[in-house]
Design a protein around this motif. Structure first.
Motif, PDB file in Angstrom:
ATOM      1  N   LEU A   1       0.824  -1.206   0.000  1.00 54.42           N
ATOM      2  CA  LEU A   1       0.000   0.000   0.000  1.00 54.42           C
ATOM      3  C   LEU A   1       0.861   1.260   0.000  1.00 54.42           C
ATOM      4  O   LEU A   1       0.513   2.264  -0.635  1.00 54.42           O
ATOM      5  CB  LEU A   1      -0.922  -0.006   1.220  1.00 54.42           C
ATOM      6  CG  LEU A   1      -2.051  -1.045   1.234  1.00 54.42           C
ATOM      7  CD1 LEU A   1      -2.727  -1.061   2.598  1.00 54.42           C
ATOM      8  CD2 LEU A   1      -3.060  -0.771   0.139  1.00 54.42           C
ATOM      9  N   GLU A   2       1.957   1.215   0.712  1.00 50.96           N
ATOM     10  CA  GLU A   2       2.862   2.368   0.744  1.00 50.96           C
ATOM     11  C   GLU A   2       3.454   2.621  -0.643  1.00 50.96           C
ATOM     12  O   GLU A   2       3.556   3.781  -1.079  1.00 50.96           O
ATOM     13  CB  GLU A   2       3.979   2.116   1.768  1.00 50.96           C
ATOM     14  CG  GLU A   2       3.486   2.130   3.203  1.00 50.96           C
ATOM     15  CD  GLU A   2       4.512   1.602   4.194  1.00 50.96           C
ATOM     16  OE1 GLU A   2       4.254   1.676   5.410  1.00 50.96           O
ATOM     17  OE2 GLU A   2       5.577   1.114   3.745  1.00 50.96           O
ATOM     18  N   TRP A   3       3.841   1.559  -1.324  1.00 53.14           N
ATOM     19  CA  TRP A   3       4.342   1.724  -2.692  1.00 53.14           C
ATOM     20  C   TRP A   3       3.259   2.321  -3.593  1.00 53.14           C
ATOM     21  O   TRP A   3       3.535   3.215  -4.407  1.00 53.14           O
ATOM     22  CB  TRP A   3       4.786   0.380  -3.256  1.00 53.14           C
ATOM     23  CG  TRP A   3       6.087  -0.144  -2.729  1.00 53.14           C
ATOM     24  CD1 TRP A   3       6.284  -1.254  -1.956  1.00 53.14           C
ATOM     25  CD2 TRP A   3       7.390   0.413  -2.945  1.00 53.14           C
ATOM     26  NE1 TRP A   3       7.620  -1.412  -1.666  1.00 53.14           N
ATOM     27  CE2 TRP A   3       8.322  -0.405  -2.268  1.00 53.14           C
ATOM     28  CE3 TRP A   3       7.862   1.535  -3.636  1.00 53.14           C
ATOM     29  CZ2 TRP A   3       9.689  -0.143  -2.268  1.00 53.14           C
ATOM     30  CZ3 TRP A   3       9.233   1.795  -3.637  1.00 53.14           C
ATOM     31  CH2 TRP A   3      10.119   0.971  -2.966  1.00 53.14           C
ATOM     32  N   ALA A   4       2.032   1.816  -3.448  1.00 55.13           N
ATOM     33  CA  ALA A   4       0.930   2.320  -4.274  1.00 55.13           C
ATOM     34  C   ALA A   4       0.666   3.796  -3.997  1.00 55.13           C
ATOM     35  O   ALA A   4       0.395   4.583  -4.909  1.00 55.13           O
ATOM     36  CB  ALA A   4      -0.328   1.494  -4.018  1.00 55.13           C
ATOM     37  N   ARG A   5       0.735   4.186  -2.725  1.00 54.78           N
ATOM     38  CA  ARG A   5       0.540   5.600  -2.365  1.00 54.78           C
ATOM     39  C   ARG A   5       1.575   6.482  -3.056  1.00 54.78           C
ATOM     40  O   ARG A   5       1.284   7.619  -3.457  1.00 54.78           O
ATOM     41  CB  ARG A   5       0.657   5.755  -0.849  1.00 54.78           C
ATOM     42  CG  ARG A   5       0.588   7.187  -0.331  1.00 54.78           C
ATOM     43  CD  ARG A   5       1.125   7.273   1.079  1.00 54.78           C
ATOM     44  NE  ARG A   5       2.517   6.794   1.151  1.00 54.78           N
ATOM     45  CZ  ARG A   5       3.144   6.517   2.294  1.00 54.78           C
ATOM     46  NH1 ARG A   5       2.518   6.654   3.434  1.00 54.78           N
ATOM     47  NH2 ARG A   5       4.401   6.096   2.266  1.00 54.78           N
ATOM     48  N   ASP A   6       2.777   5.953  -3.212  1.00 51.91           N
ATOM     49  CA  ASP A   6       3.852   6.718  -3.839  1.00 51.91           C
ATOM     50  C   ASP A   6       3.864   6.583  -5.357  1.00 51.91           C
ATOM     51  O   ASP A   6       4.796   7.058  -6.028  1.00 51.91           O
ATOM     52  CB  ASP A   6       5.208   6.258  -3.281  1.00 51.91           C
ATOM     53  CG  ASP A   6       5.351   6.553  -1.794  1.00 51.91           C
ATOM     54  OD1 ASP A   6       4.633   7.452  -1.304  1.00 51.91           O
ATOM     55  OD2 ASP A   6       6.158   5.879  -1.129  1.00 51.91           O
ATOM     56  N   GLY A   7       2.826   5.916  -5.899  1.00 48.46           N
ATOM     57  CA  GLY A   7       2.720   5.786  -7.344  1.00 48.46           C
ATOM     58  C   GLY A   7       3.597   4.717  -7.955  1.00 48.46           C
ATOM     59  O   GLY A   7       3.868   4.734  -9.158  1.00 48.46           O
ATOM     60  N   VAL A   8       4.029   3.762  -7.138  1.00 46.85           N
ATOM     61  CA  VAL A   8       4.905   2.692  -7.621  1.00 46.85           C
ATOM     62  C   VAL A   8       4.147   1.374  -7.580  1.00 46.85           C
ATOM     63  O   VAL A   8       3.597   0.990  -6.549  1.00 46.85           O
ATOM     64  CB  VAL A   8       6.175   2.594  -6.761  1.00 46.85           C
ATOM     65  CG1 VAL A   8       7.080   1.470  -7.271  1.00 46.85           C
ATOM     66  CG2 VAL A   8       6.919   3.924  -6.747  1.00 46.85           C
ATOM     67  N   ALA A   9       4.127   0.675  -8.700  1.00 43.70           N
ATOM     68  CA  ALA A   9       3.460  -0.625  -8.755  1.00 43.70           C
ATOM     69  C   ALA A   9       4.252  -1.649  -7.949  1.00 43.70           C
ATOM     70  O   ALA A   9       5.483  -1.600  -7.895  1.00 43.70           O
ATOM     71  CB  ALA A   9       3.327  -1.088 -10.196  1.00 43.70           C
ATOM     72  N   SER A  10       3.548  -2.576  -7.306  1.00 44.82           N
ATOM     73  CA  SER A  10       4.210  -3.616  -6.528  1.00 44.82           C
ATOM     74  C   SER A  10       3.443  -4.921  -6.655  1.00 44.82           C
ATOM     75  O   SER A  10       2.278  -4.938  -7.045  1.00 44.82           O
ATOM     76  CB  SER A  10       4.309  -3.205  -5.058  1.00 44.82           C
ATOM     77  OG  SER A  10       3.017  -3.073  -4.494  1.00 44.82           O
ATOM     78  N   ASP A  11       4.111  -6.002  -6.318  1.00 45.98           N
ATOM     79  CA  ASP A  11       3.521  -7.334  -6.330  1.00 45.98           C
ATOM     80  C   ASP A  11       3.119  -7.664  -4.892  1.00 45.98           C
ATOM     81  O   ASP A  11       3.975  -7.878  -4.038  1.00 45.98           O
ATOM     82  CB  ASP A  11       4.556  -8.332  -6.855  1.00 45.98           C
ATOM     83  CG  ASP A  11       4.005  -9.754  -6.977  1.00 45.98           C
ATOM     84  OD1 ASP A  11       3.074 -10.100  -6.220  1.00 45.98           O
ATOM     85  OD2 ASP A  11       4.525 -10.512  -7.816  1.00 45.98           O
ATOM     86  N   GLU A  12       1.808  -7.692  -4.615  1.00 47.08           N
ATOM     87  CA  GLU A  12       1.358  -7.905  -3.248  1.00 47.08           C
ATOM     88  C   GLU A  12       1.807  -9.257  -2.712  1.00 47.08           C
ATOM     89  O   GLU A  12       2.184  -9.382  -1.539  1.00 47.08           O
ATOM     90  CB  GLU A  12      -0.167  -7.803  -3.161  1.00 47.08           C
ATOM     91  CG  GLU A  12      -0.722  -6.422  -3.429  1.00 47.08           C
ATOM     92  CD  GLU A  12      -0.949  -6.163  -4.915  1.00 47.08           C
ATOM     93  OE1 GLU A  12      -0.829  -7.120  -5.709  1.00 47.08           O
ATOM     94  OE2 GLU A  12      -1.253  -5.005  -5.267  1.00 47.08           O
TER      95      GLU A  12
ATOM     96  N   ASP B   1      -4.066   4.897   8.201  1.00 43.60           N
ATOM     97  CA  ASP B   1      -3.522   6.065   7.542  1.00 43.60           C
ATOM     98  C   ASP B   1      -3.505   5.906   6.017  1.00 43.60           C
ATOM     99  O   ASP B   1      -3.600   6.899   5.263  1.00 43.60           O
ATOM    100  CB  ASP B   1      -2.090   6.349   8.015  1.00 43.60           C
ATOM    101  CG  ASP B   1      -2.056   6.983   9.397  1.00 43.60           C
ATOM    102  OD1 ASP B   1      -3.117   7.458   9.859  1.00 43.60           O
ATOM    103  OD2 ASP B   1      -0.981   6.980  10.019  1.00 43.60           O
ATOM    104  N   LEU B   2      -3.416   4.649   5.570  1.00 44.71           N
ATOM    105  CA  LEU B   2      -3.300   4.392   4.131  1.00 44.71           C
ATOM    106  C   LEU B   2      -4.633   4.027   3.474  1.00 44.71           C
ATOM    107  O   LEU B   2      -4.811   4.262   2.277  1.00 44.71           O
ATOM    108  CB  LEU B   2      -2.294   3.269   3.873  1.00 44.71           C
ATOM    109  CG  LEU B   2      -0.825   3.640   4.096  1.00 44.71           C
ATOM    110  CD1 LEU B   2       0.042   2.406   4.038  1.00 44.71           C
ATOM    111  CD2 LEU B   2      -0.365   4.636   3.041  1.00 44.71           C
ATOM    112  N   VAL B   3      -5.563   3.443   4.224  1.00 42.68           N
ATOM    113  CA  VAL B   3      -6.780   2.962   3.584  1.00 42.68           C
ATOM    114  C   VAL B   3      -8.010   3.782   3.917  1.00 42.68           C
ATOM    115  O   VAL B   3      -9.058   3.621   3.281  1.00 42.68           O
ATOM    116  CB  VAL B   3      -7.056   1.481   3.933  1.00 42.68           C
ATOM    117  CG1 VAL B   3      -5.880   0.603   3.561  1.00 42.68           C
ATOM    118  CG2 VAL B   3      -7.400   1.327   5.411  1.00 42.68           C
TER     119      VAL B   3
END
Length: 312
Positions: free
Chosen positions: A56-67, A309-311
């Motif tokens: 989620l932190e990566w997504a917040r920063d606009g970076v794709a990630s593999d959950e 904080d993220l969701v």
């Protein structure tokens, strides 16, 4: 996290339920063990929750990630916490906040063991996935607590919940356990969203499931559904079989002779951790309001705050 499908409308008490579910995982496991020290049963899911948090932190920063990869790397950090080292040849991910907090947790004797198939499945140089499970044929209750974690993610399509639960299960287990994990996650998600009203949906989610994890999940669901109309604390006691009606003073029924009183039931911490998480998903923190303090409470509180904080 952009799969199509039905998304959730979150209840107003979503934050309360997230906190309660995290507390419930720890409470159910310690209740089953009748011990105050934390164990692998609840530690690994908390690490996996931090793995999703990192995604989620990566997504917040606009970076794709593999959950799935984030959960695996977090589980490897949990493996190190439990065994003292990473699996030989496996990646060695950098520490995060949770790794720095765990040394502060007071352990009186030792961290209690959990499902051995979890550690066995993580002891691999590669991440387990449907095409290459690390422990072919493995099916046990160890997949249930982490299924509760994958159900926490807010406002995502149901297909995303299914995918996360399947990926989390395949880190250590095989296809039959993964099917149970998907059902467990979807059952808990319905409870988050619709509380007691969700109980009527659970049976259909269990159809066709077989094996140890499925049998355990079915028993949990049956017990909780039978007592769904009770108050939160009474439903908790009913699950653990601690709500026997006391005889009145006028009763002429004698107590059972001590010689025939049954030995204490041997409980599965993995199953009870999921069960209390499900109760928490239905009732919120009222389900665990009478629980004793846990050695993991500070970590759980921090994890909850970071999650919200993220969701939110």
């Amino acid at each position: 996290m952009n799969e199509t499908g039905e998304s959730a409308v979150l209840p107003e008490n979503y934050s309360d339920k997230v906190f309660a579910i995290l507390l419930g995982l720890a409470d159910g496991a310690t209740h089953a063990r009748d011990d105050i020290d934390p164990g692998a049963t609840e530690i690994l899911p908390l690490y996996m929750a931090d793995g999703l948090l990192e995604a989620l932190e990566w997504a917040r920063d606009g970076v794709a990630s593999d959950e799935a990869a984030c959960m695996w790397l977090a589980a490897l950090r949990g493996y190190k916490k439990l065994t003292g080292s990473f699996p030989a040849g496996a990646p060695e991910p950098l520490s995060r906040w949770i790794d720095k907090e765990f040394p502060k947790v007071e352990i009186f004797e030792k961290i209690a063991d959990g499902d051995p198939k979890n550690i066995a499945g993580l002891n691999s140089v590669e991440m387990g996935h449907p095409g290459r499970p690390t422990t072919p044929g493995a099916d046990s209750t160890g997949v249930l607590p982490r299924a509760a974690i994958t159900a926490l993610l807010a406002r995502v399509p149901v297909g995303t919940t299914e995918s996360l639960a399947r990926s989390a299960a395949f880190l250590t287990h095989d296809v039959q356990a993964a099917k149970s994990a998907v059902a467990a996650a979807k059952i808990l998600r319905t409870a988050i969203e619709r509380s007691e009203e969700s109980a009527g949906e659970w049976e259909s989610l269990l159809e066709g499931l077989e094996g140890p994890s499925a049998d355990a999940l079915r028993e949990v669901v049956t017990k909780i559904r039978e007592n769904i109309s009770l108050s939160p604390s009474a439903a908790y006691d009913a699950y653990f079989g601690e709500n026997a009606v006391e005889e009145s003073e006028e009763s002429d029924v004698s107590a059972a002779p001590e010689s025939i009183i049954a030995d204490p039931e041997v409980r599965d911490p993995e199953v009870d951790a999921y069960a209390v998480a499900l109760l928490a998903a239905i009732y919120g923190t009222e389900a665990v309001g009478d629980r004793p303090a846990s050695a993991l409470d500070d970590i759980i509180s921090e994890l909850h705050d970071r999650w919200m904080d993220l969701v939110a």
